[in-house]
Design a protein around this motif. Structure first.
Motif, PDB file in Angstrom:
ATOM      1  N   PRO A  37     -17.822 -76.211 102.030  1.00 27.12           N
ATOM      2  CA  PRO A  37     -18.058 -75.613 100.596  1.00 27.12           C
ATOM      3  C   PRO A  37     -19.103 -76.214  99.877  1.00 27.12           C
ATOM      4  N   MET A  38     -19.892 -74.959  99.277  1.00 28.22           N
ATOM      5  CA  MET A  38     -20.803 -75.277  98.361  1.00 28.22           C
ATOM      6  C   MET A  38     -22.034 -76.293  98.708  1.00 28.22           C
ATOM      7  N   SER A  39     -22.066 -76.496  99.904  1.00 25.91           N
ATOM      8  CA  SER A  39     -23.211 -77.202 100.731  1.00 25.91           C
ATOM      9  C   SER A  39     -24.653 -76.441 100.627  1.00 25.91           C
ATOM     10  N   HIS A  40     -24.734 -75.422 100.440  1.00 25.22           N
ATOM     11  CA  HIS A  40     -25.789 -74.406 100.333  1.00 25.22           C
ATOM     12  C   HIS A  40     -25.598 -73.538  98.937  1.00 25.22           C
ATOM     13  N   PRO A  41     -25.668 -74.069  97.933  1.00 30.68           N
ATOM     14  CA  PRO A  41     -25.573 -73.272  96.592  1.00 30.68           C
ATOM     15  C   PRO A  41     -26.360 -72.068  96.119  1.00 30.68           C
ATOM     16  N   HIS A  42     -27.739 -72.442  97.003  1.00 34.32           N
ATOM     17  CA  HIS A  42     -28.985 -71.181  96.753  1.00 34.32           C
ATOM     18  C   HIS A  42     -28.483 -70.032  97.597  1.00 34.32           C
ATOM     19  N   PRO A  88     -32.078 -50.074  91.803  1.00 30.80           N
ATOM     20  CA  PRO A  88     -31.462 -51.376  91.893  1.00 30.80           C
ATOM     21  C   PRO A  88     -30.052 -51.488  91.623  1.00 30.80           C
ATOM     22  N   ALA A  89     -29.358 -50.626  91.128  1.00 29.80           N
ATOM     23  CA  ALA A  89     -28.090 -50.783  90.730  1.00 29.80           C
ATOM     24  C   ALA A  89     -27.013 -50.737  91.803  1.00 29.80           C
ATOM     25  N   GLU A  90     -27.566 -50.325  92.814  1.00 28.65           N
ATOM     26  CA  GLU A  90     -27.009 -50.002  94.195  1.00 28.65           C
ATOM     27  C   GLU A  90     -26.560 -51.340  94.840  1.00 28.65           C
ATOM     28  N   LEU A  91     -27.486 -52.613  94.526  1.00 27.02           N
ATOM     29  CA  LEU A  91     -27.416 -54.053  94.899  1.00 27.02           C
ATOM     30  C   LEU A  91     -26.707 -54.663  94.007  1.00 27.02           C
ATOM     31  N   LYS A  92     -26.002 -55.841  94.535  1.00 25.23           N
ATOM     32  CA  LYS A  92     -25.741 -56.947  93.730  1.00 25.23           C
ATOM     33  C   LYS A  92     -25.597 -58.529  94.667  1.00 25.23           C
ATOM     34  N   VAL A  93     -25.813 -59.512  94.137  1.00 31.22           N
ATOM     35  CA  VAL A  93     -25.805 -60.674  94.668  1.00 31.22           C
ATOM     36  C   VAL A  93     -24.481 -61.528  94.417  1.00 31.22           C
ATOM     37  N   VAL A  94     -23.838 -62.175  95.356  1.00 25.52           N
ATOM     38  CA  VAL A  94     -22.779 -62.854  94.996  1.00 25.52           C
ATOM     39  C   VAL A  94     -23.044 -64.451  95.489  1.00 25.52           C
ATOM     40  N   VAL A  95     -23.194 -65.235  94.133  1.00 22.16           N
ATOM     41  CA  VAL A  95     -23.382 -66.502  94.179  1.00 22.16           C
ATOM     42  C   VAL A  95     -22.316 -67.215  94.233  1.00 22.16           C
ATOM     43  N   ASN A  96     -22.456 -68.597  94.915  1.00 23.86           N
ATOM     44  CA  ASN A  96     -21.530 -69.472  95.091  1.00 23.86           C
ATOM     45  C   ASN A  96     -20.429 -69.004  96.045  1.00 23.86           C
ATOM     46  N   ASP A  97     -20.606 -68.073  96.887  1.00 22.33           N
ATOM     47  CA  ASP A  97     -19.484 -67.740  97.765  1.00 22.33           C
ATOM     48  C   ASP A  97     -19.443 -68.648  98.876  1.00 22.33           C
ATOM     49  N   HIS A  98     -18.339 -68.827  99.617  1.00 22.44           N
ATOM     50  CA  HIS A  98     -18.231 -69.459 100.770  1.00 22.44           C
ATOM     51  C   HIS A  98     -17.501 -68.649 101.873  1.00 22.44           C
ATOM     52  N   SER A 150     -27.706 -73.910  91.884  1.00 28.61           N
ATOM     53  CA  SER A 150     -27.820 -72.868  92.557  1.00 28.61           C
ATOM     54  C   SER A 150     -29.236 -72.555  92.859  1.00 28.61           C
ATOM     55  N   ILE A 151     -30.206 -73.113  91.844  1.00 22.85           N
ATOM     56  CA  ILE A 151     -31.530 -72.668  92.289  1.00 22.85           C
ATOM     57  C   ILE A 151     -32.204 -73.744  93.050  1.00 22.85           C
TER      58      ILE A 151
END
Length: 289
Positions: A37-42, A88-98, A150-151
């Motif tokens: 978990p959280m080993s690849h935060p980017h 663009p509004a058709e897309l989203k990103v999910v950050v810090n997912d595992h 995450s960066i």
């Protein structure tokens, strides 16, 4: 949803961009392993709202690709992933997912505000026999990532030869041909190979690997080898903690069907596009609203 292209290859006849709209299970990708978990935060999950795409109200999001956070409000991904959306509004990103299909209480979902495809991106094969040339895109987000860890730093050393280096690929791509998406983010170590070796392994009549590509390969063996697969597109190739590649394309089915053997996975080389990335980021920073 998936475009299949014919190219002049003697050992295999088709290639496939590594993008998919898929439902999930808890099976691993091809010879990968569960990431901590959280080993690849980017790493982000790029998701597409199918209902919005067909003009219906509501939300039904599907994982289609990966991506990497390179600024607090910018994600780098593959052009063939981003072009799937009409707006663009058709897309989203999910950050810090595992766990892709579970709530971990760490996820942050951010809608996409603007999509910039590389101006010279060509879907499929161009007239010079390159496959998916300039397959890279930037997504400007509506909000900012909450966790600056995450960066990831992007590779700026265009002339550096990484041949032989062991790097890491990650993603929620299919675990095998005609199989399913894993729930847990997968990782695998792969070796960078030269452009020449990559072309030889693909057994091409004409060159289609160029300086904008970087290939990874861990041998053809159908048991010990591995590969990126559908759903991994846009995701990261990381060497020494630096983002070196963006997952672009590979063999249809992710294996040679007759033997089960593997061929190299091909990535857009981030350092080759560093100037384009910087120019786009500077244009945004000037204040486009």
């Amino acid at each position: 949803m998936l475009a299949i292209m014919s190219v002049r290859i003697s050992c295999v006849s088709v290639l496939l961009p590594l993008v998919a709209v898929i439902s999930g299970s808890q099976i691993k990708i091809i010879n990968g392993e569960d990431a901590a978990p959280m080993s690849h935060p980017h790493q982000v999950s790029l998701q597409w709202n199918i209902l919005a795409a067909i003009g219906f109200p509501g939300e039904r999001w599907f994982h289609i690709c990966g991506g990497s956070v390179i600024r607090k409000n910018v994600v780098l991904t593959a052009a063939h992933c981003a072009e799937i959306a009409s707006k663009p509004a058709e897309l989203k990103v999910v950050v810090n997912d595992h766990r892709l299909f579970d709530v971990d209480d760490t996820e942050q979902s951010i809608l996409v505000k603007e999509i910039i495809l590389h101006e010279d991106y060509i879907p499929g094969q161009d007239y010079d026999n390159s496959v998916y040339p300039n397959d890279i895109a930037l997504l400007r987000l509506v909000g900012e990532v909450a966790d600056s860890s995450s960066i990831i730093q992007i590779d700026t050393e265009e002339d550096r030869n990484r041949t032989g280096q062991t790097c890491i690929i990650t993603g929620w791509g299919l675990n095998d041909t005609n199989s399913a998406t894993p729930n847990i983010l997968q990782q695998r170590e792969m070796k960078v190979i030269s452009e020449k070796e990559c072309e030889e392994l693909w057994d091409v009549e004409d060159s289609f690997i160029f300086k904008g590509h970087v290939c990874v390969f861990d041998g053809p063996n159908n048991t010990t080898g591995g590969a990126a697969c559908s759903g991994d597109s846009g995701g990261p190739l990381v060497c020494d903690g630096v983002l070196v590649g963006v997952t672009s394309w590979g063999r249809t089915g992710c294996r040679v069907p007759e033997t089960g053997e593997f061929l190299p996975s091909v990535y857009a080389r981030v350092s080759y596009y560093y100037g384009w990335i910087q120019t786009t980021l500077q244009r945004w920073s000037i204040g486009r609203g």
